[in-house]
Design a protein around this motif. Structure first.
Motif, PDB file in Angstrom:
ATOM      1  N   THR A 233       0.831  -1.200   0.000  1.00 35.43           N
ATOM      2  CA  THR A 233       0.000   0.000   0.000  1.00 35.43           C
ATOM      3  C   THR A 233       0.867   1.252   0.000  1.00 35.43           C
ATOM      4  O   THR A 233       1.792   1.389   0.788  1.00 35.43           O
ATOM      5  CB  THR A 233      -0.894   0.025   1.249  1.00 35.43           C
ATOM      6  OG1 THR A 233      -1.649  -1.189   1.267  1.00 35.43           O
ATOM      7  CG2 THR A 233      -1.807   1.208   1.222  1.00 35.43           C
ATOM      8  N   GLY A 234       0.549   2.155  -0.950  1.00 36.59           N
ATOM      9  CA  GLY A 234       1.265   3.427  -1.010  1.00 36.59           C
ATOM     10  C   GLY A 234       2.619   3.334  -1.676  1.00 36.59           C
ATOM     11  O   GLY A 234       3.368   4.290  -1.673  1.00 36.59           O
ATOM     12  N   VAL A 235       2.955   2.174  -2.234  1.00 33.71           N
ATOM     13  CA  VAL A 235       4.253   2.012  -2.869  1.00 33.71           C
ATOM     14  C   VAL A 235       4.041   1.576  -4.309  1.00 33.71           C
ATOM     15  O   VAL A 235       3.178   0.757  -4.590  1.00 33.71           O
ATOM     16  CB  VAL A 235       5.100   0.956  -2.110  1.00 33.71           C
ATOM     17  CG1 VAL A 235       6.436   0.751  -2.801  1.00 33.71           C
ATOM     18  CG2 VAL A 235       5.299   1.400  -0.675  1.00 33.71           C
ATOM     19  N   GLN A 236       4.847   2.141  -5.223  1.00 30.16           N
ATOM     20  CA  GLN A 236       4.720   1.835  -6.636  1.00 30.16           C
ATOM     21  C   GLN A 236       4.968   0.360  -6.886  1.00 30.16           C
ATOM     22  O   GLN A 236       5.878  -0.242  -6.334  1.00 30.16           O
ATOM     23  CB  GLN A 236       5.766   2.613  -7.434  1.00 30.16           C
ATOM     24  CG  GLN A 236       5.172   3.736  -8.225  1.00 30.16           C
ATOM     25  CD  GLN A 236       6.261   4.433  -9.005  1.00 30.16           C
ATOM     26  OE1 GLN A 236       7.392   4.008  -9.053  1.00 30.16           O
ATOM     27  NE2 GLN A 236       5.898   5.525  -9.615  1.00 30.16           N
ATOM     28  N   GLY A 237       4.141  -0.259  -7.738  1.00 25.27           N
ATOM     29  CA  GLY A 237       4.409  -1.609  -8.200  1.00 25.27           C
ATOM     30  C   GLY A 237       3.939  -2.680  -7.248  1.00 25.27           C
ATOM     31  O   GLY A 237       3.158  -2.446  -6.336  1.00 25.27           O
ATOM     32  N   THR A 238       4.455  -3.880  -7.450  1.00 25.84           N
ATOM     33  CA  THR A 238       4.060  -5.024  -6.656  1.00 25.84           C
ATOM     34  C   THR A 238       5.282  -5.742  -6.132  1.00 25.84           C
ATOM     35  O   THR A 238       6.389  -5.586  -6.645  1.00 25.84           O
ATOM     36  CB  THR A 238       3.236  -6.012  -7.495  1.00 25.84           C
ATOM     37  OG1 THR A 238       4.050  -6.461  -8.580  1.00 25.84           O
ATOM     38  CG2 THR A 238       1.963  -5.380  -8.013  1.00 25.84           C
TER      39      THR A 238
ATOM     40  N   PRO B  76       6.938   5.462  -2.947  1.00 31.11           N
ATOM     41  CA  PRO B  76       5.569   5.980  -2.812  1.00 31.11           C
ATOM     42  C   PRO B  76       5.096   6.654  -4.097  1.00 31.11           C
ATOM     43  O   PRO B  76       5.893   7.225  -4.847  1.00 31.11           O
ATOM     44  CB  PRO B  76       5.704   6.987  -1.662  1.00 31.11           C
ATOM     45  CG  PRO B  76       6.854   6.476  -0.851  1.00 31.11           C
ATOM     46  CD  PRO B  76       7.819   5.905  -1.859  1.00 31.11           C
ATOM     47  N   GLN B  77       3.793   6.589  -4.330  1.00 30.63           N
ATOM     48  CA  GLN B  77       3.237   7.100  -5.580  1.00 30.63           C
ATOM     49  C   GLN B  77       3.398   8.608  -5.739  1.00 30.63           C
ATOM     50  O   GLN B  77       3.376   9.108  -6.867  1.00 30.63           O
ATOM     51  CB  GLN B  77       1.757   6.713  -5.657  1.00 30.63           C
ATOM     52  CG  GLN B  77       1.535   5.222  -5.778  1.00 30.63           C
ATOM     53  CD  GLN B  77       0.066   4.848  -5.846  1.00 30.63           C
ATOM     54  OE1 GLN B  77      -0.802   5.721  -5.698  1.00 30.63           O
ATOM     55  NE2 GLN B  77      -0.227   3.574  -6.057  1.00 30.63           N
TER      56      GLN B  77
ATOM     57  N   THR C 186      16.791   9.263  -9.600  1.00 34.90           N
ATOM     58  CA  THR C 186      16.565  10.348  -8.639  1.00 34.90           C
ATOM     59  C   THR C 186      15.073  10.650  -8.569  1.00 34.90           C
ATOM     60  O   THR C 186      14.353  10.538  -9.561  1.00 34.90           O
ATOM     61  CB  THR C 186      17.322  11.622  -9.051  1.00 34.90           C
ATOM     62  OG1 THR C 186      16.958  11.995 -10.391  1.00 34.90           O
ATOM     63  CG2 THR C 186      18.825  11.410  -8.984  1.00 34.90           C
ATOM     64  N   TYR C 187      14.630  11.051  -7.372  1.00 35.16           N
ATOM     65  CA  TYR C 187      13.216  11.329  -7.139  1.00 35.16           C
ATOM     66  C   TYR C 187      13.071  12.665  -6.409  1.00 35.16           C
ATOM     67  O   TYR C 187      13.945  13.057  -5.618  1.00 35.16           O
ATOM     68  CB  TYR C 187      12.580  10.229  -6.278  1.00 35.16           C
ATOM     69  CG  TYR C 187      12.640   8.852  -6.898  1.00 35.16           C
ATOM     70  CD1 TYR C 187      11.613   8.381  -7.702  1.00 35.16           C
ATOM     71  CD2 TYR C 187      13.741   8.015  -6.675  1.00 35.16           C
ATOM     72  CE1 TYR C 187      11.666   7.114  -8.269  1.00 35.16           C
ATOM     73  CE2 TYR C 187      13.801   6.751  -7.246  1.00 35.16           C
ATOM     74  CZ  TYR C 187      12.765   6.312  -8.042  1.00 35.16           C
ATOM     75  OH  TYR C 187      12.824   5.059  -8.603  1.00 35.16           O
ATOM     76  N   ARG C 188      11.938  13.346  -6.695  1.00 37.70           N
ATOM     77  CA  ARG C 188      11.574  14.542  -5.945  1.00 37.70           C
ATOM     78  C   ARG C 188      10.405  14.181  -5.028  1.00 37.70           C
ATOM     79  O   ARG C 188       9.386  13.660  -5.471  1.00 37.70           O
ATOM     80  CB  ARG C 188      11.171  15.696  -6.862  1.00 37.70           C
ATOM     81  CG  ARG C 188      10.799  16.977  -6.079  1.00 37.70           C
ATOM     82  CD  ARG C 188      10.388  18.110  -6.996  1.00 37.70           C
ATOM     83  NE  ARG C 188      11.512  18.561  -7.814  1.00 37.70           N
ATOM     84  CZ  ARG C 188      11.565  18.450  -9.136  1.00 37.70           C
ATOM     85  NH1 ARG C 188      10.553  17.885  -9.800  1.00 37.70           N
ATOM     86  NH2 ARG C 188      12.611  18.874  -9.816  1.00 37.70           N
ATOM     87  N   LEU C 189      10.579  14.484  -3.740  1.00 38.61           N
ATOM     88  CA  LEU C 189       9.572  14.146  -2.747  1.00 38.61           C
ATOM     89  C   LEU C 189       8.572  15.286  -2.591  1.00 38.61           C
ATOM     90  O   LEU C 189       8.837  16.414  -3.038  1.00 38.61           O
ATOM     91  CB  LEU C 189      10.230  13.832  -1.405  1.00 38.61           C
ATOM     92  CG  LEU C 189      10.863  12.427  -1.272  1.00 38.61           C
ATOM     93  CD1 LEU C 189      11.962  12.185  -2.297  1.00 38.61           C
ATOM     94  CD2 LEU C 189      11.394  12.221   0.145  1.00 38.61           C
TER      95      LEU C 189
ATOM     96  N   ARG D   9      13.973  -3.427  -1.565  1.00 39.34           N
ATOM     97  CA  ARG D   9      13.571  -2.716  -2.773  1.00 39.34           C
ATOM     98  C   ARG D   9      12.499  -1.665  -2.528  1.00 39.34           C
ATOM     99  O   ARG D   9      12.388  -0.711  -3.281  1.00 39.34           O
ATOM    100  CB  ARG D   9      13.052  -3.724  -3.811  1.00 39.34           C
ATOM    101  CG  ARG D   9      14.099  -4.726  -4.255  1.00 39.34           C
ATOM    102  CD  ARG D   9      15.169  -4.081  -5.103  1.00 39.34           C
ATOM    103  NE  ARG D   9      16.263  -5.000  -5.385  1.00 39.34           N
ATOM    104  CZ  ARG D   9      17.334  -4.683  -6.080  1.00 39.34           C
ATOM    105  NH1 ARG D   9      17.462  -3.463  -6.553  1.00 39.34           N
ATOM    106  NH2 ARG D   9      18.290  -5.569  -6.296  1.00 39.34           N
ATOM    107  N   ALA D  10      11.673  -1.864  -1.500  1.00 39.31           N
ATOM    108  CA  ALA D  10      10.566  -0.941  -1.254  1.00 39.31           C
ATOM    109  C   ALA D  10      11.017   0.168  -0.316  1.00 39.31           C
ATOM    110  O   ALA D  10      11.567  -0.093   0.753  1.00 39.31           O
ATOM    111  CB  ALA D  10       9.377  -1.687  -0.658  1.00 39.31           C
TER     112      ALA D  10
END
Length: 334
Positions: free
Chosen positions: A8-13, A28-29, A47-50, A167-168
């Motif tokens: 829940t709340g995390v991209q993918g499976t 997170p999405q 890289t990600y922007r929060l 990974r999560a």
């Protein structure tokens, strides 16, 4: 039908029934992917922007070394406190103890295996110290046999480390371990899997070579393609070393001497080149003297000695690499 569990709340499976998984972490999405790259066709960083406008950098090798799998008792929470997990300002170069981390065992076993290769090659240079060539040969081949066996154990540990890295990543930047421990899978799209997998194939070839070389010294087994398998194992080690180098440097050509992971890759390439050079005289390579005469026999011994020393140095550097990444990931999650 493979069972799939969605976080829940995390991209993918989370794939707990097959080896299929997406390249990169599951985040997170509401995290925005702002960039990714690596030596094509592989992805080794993202890289990600929060939502709070801060950024997060994921690097494949650094991530699995910093938040790679723990040993089984520590994973179950049977330890009251994980020694070596202190994210203080203590220098990573002054820390040596973290047996709850699989990466620590990988590095330590690789160090011992490399010491065996160095001892075998060094011993072959001084046959008089053993009372003759036959006894020296028994000593050297025994060292190579033990070293190759330890390499295989350590490399399989690298495969487990890759398959079971956290990974999560949650909204708090903390990584979460997979729900199920995986013992093997084929993930050829992932450079972090190819590095130990190719090295594992090379170690199996070296296992064959060292078993038959020791057996022939004891007159138990025939000499069947020993020099050919020695060269094949060395070439596979070289391919893996180069893959490790491009993963650490995020490109086919890089120069990053302040990055300890880059040095690990460089030293593994140098060590593999030493092994290749050491195997060539045994094949009667044109332009080189044969292993049966001087200086061909010396080339064999020096090649494997240089290779063993380089692997020993690279194996040792995996320890400060581990503690560096533990500290960095501790800062990210704080």
């Amino acid at each position: 039908m493979a069972a799939l569990a969605v976080i829940t709340g995390v991209q993918g499976t989370v794939d707990i029934g097959t080896s299929r998984r997406e390249v990169g972490p599951r985040v997170p999405q509401d995290w925005e992917l702002t960039g990714s790259g690596g030596p094509r066709p592989f992805v080794t960083w993202r890289t990600y922007r929060l939502p709070d406008q801060s950024s997060y950098l994921w690097e494949s090798r650094h991530h699995r070394k910093g938040v790679g799998p723990r040993t089984y008792p520590d994973r179950l929470g049977l330890r009251t406190r994980a020694r070596g997990e202190d994210h203080s300002t203590k220098s990573p170069w002054l820390r040596f103890w973290a047996p709850h981390r699989l990466a620590w065992w990988i590095a330590t076993i690789f160090v011992v295996g490399s010491v065996c290769f160095v001892a075998g090659a060094a011993g072959s240079l001084v046959p008089g110290a053993f009372g003759g060539h036959h006894r020296m040969s028994l000593f050297a081949e025994t060292c190579y046999f033990v070293g190759a066996t330890l390499y295989t154990v350590s490399i399989y540990g690298q495969i487990l480390e890759t398959l079971n890295a956290d990974r999560a990543i949650g909204p708090d930047r903390r990584s979460h371990a997979p729900e199920r421990f995986r013992w093997f899978a084929f993930e050829l799209r992932h450079l972090e899997f190819l590095v130990p997998f190719v090295l594992f194939l090379g170690s199996l070839v070296f296992n064959y070579e060292t078993i038959f070389a020791l057996g022939s010294s004891l007159n138990w087994l025939p000499e069947l393609g020993l020099w050919t398998t020695s060269l094949l194992g060395a070439v596979l080690f070289l391919v893996s070393g180069f893959l490790q180098f491009i993963e650490a440097g995020h490109g086919y050509v890089s120069f990053d001497p302040r990055n300890v992971s880059w040095w690990v890759g460089v030293l593994f390439v140098i060590g593999s080149v030493g092994f290749v050079i050491g195997a060539l005289p045994g094949l009667g390579t044109p332009g080189l003297p044969t292993s049966e005469s001087y200086p061909g026999a010396l080339i064999v011994k020096i090649g494997f000695l240089v290779g063993g020393v380089a692997y020993l140095a690279g194996s040792y550097l995996m320890l400060p690499e581990l503690f560096t990444q533990l500290r960095e990931h501790g800062r990210k999650a704080s």
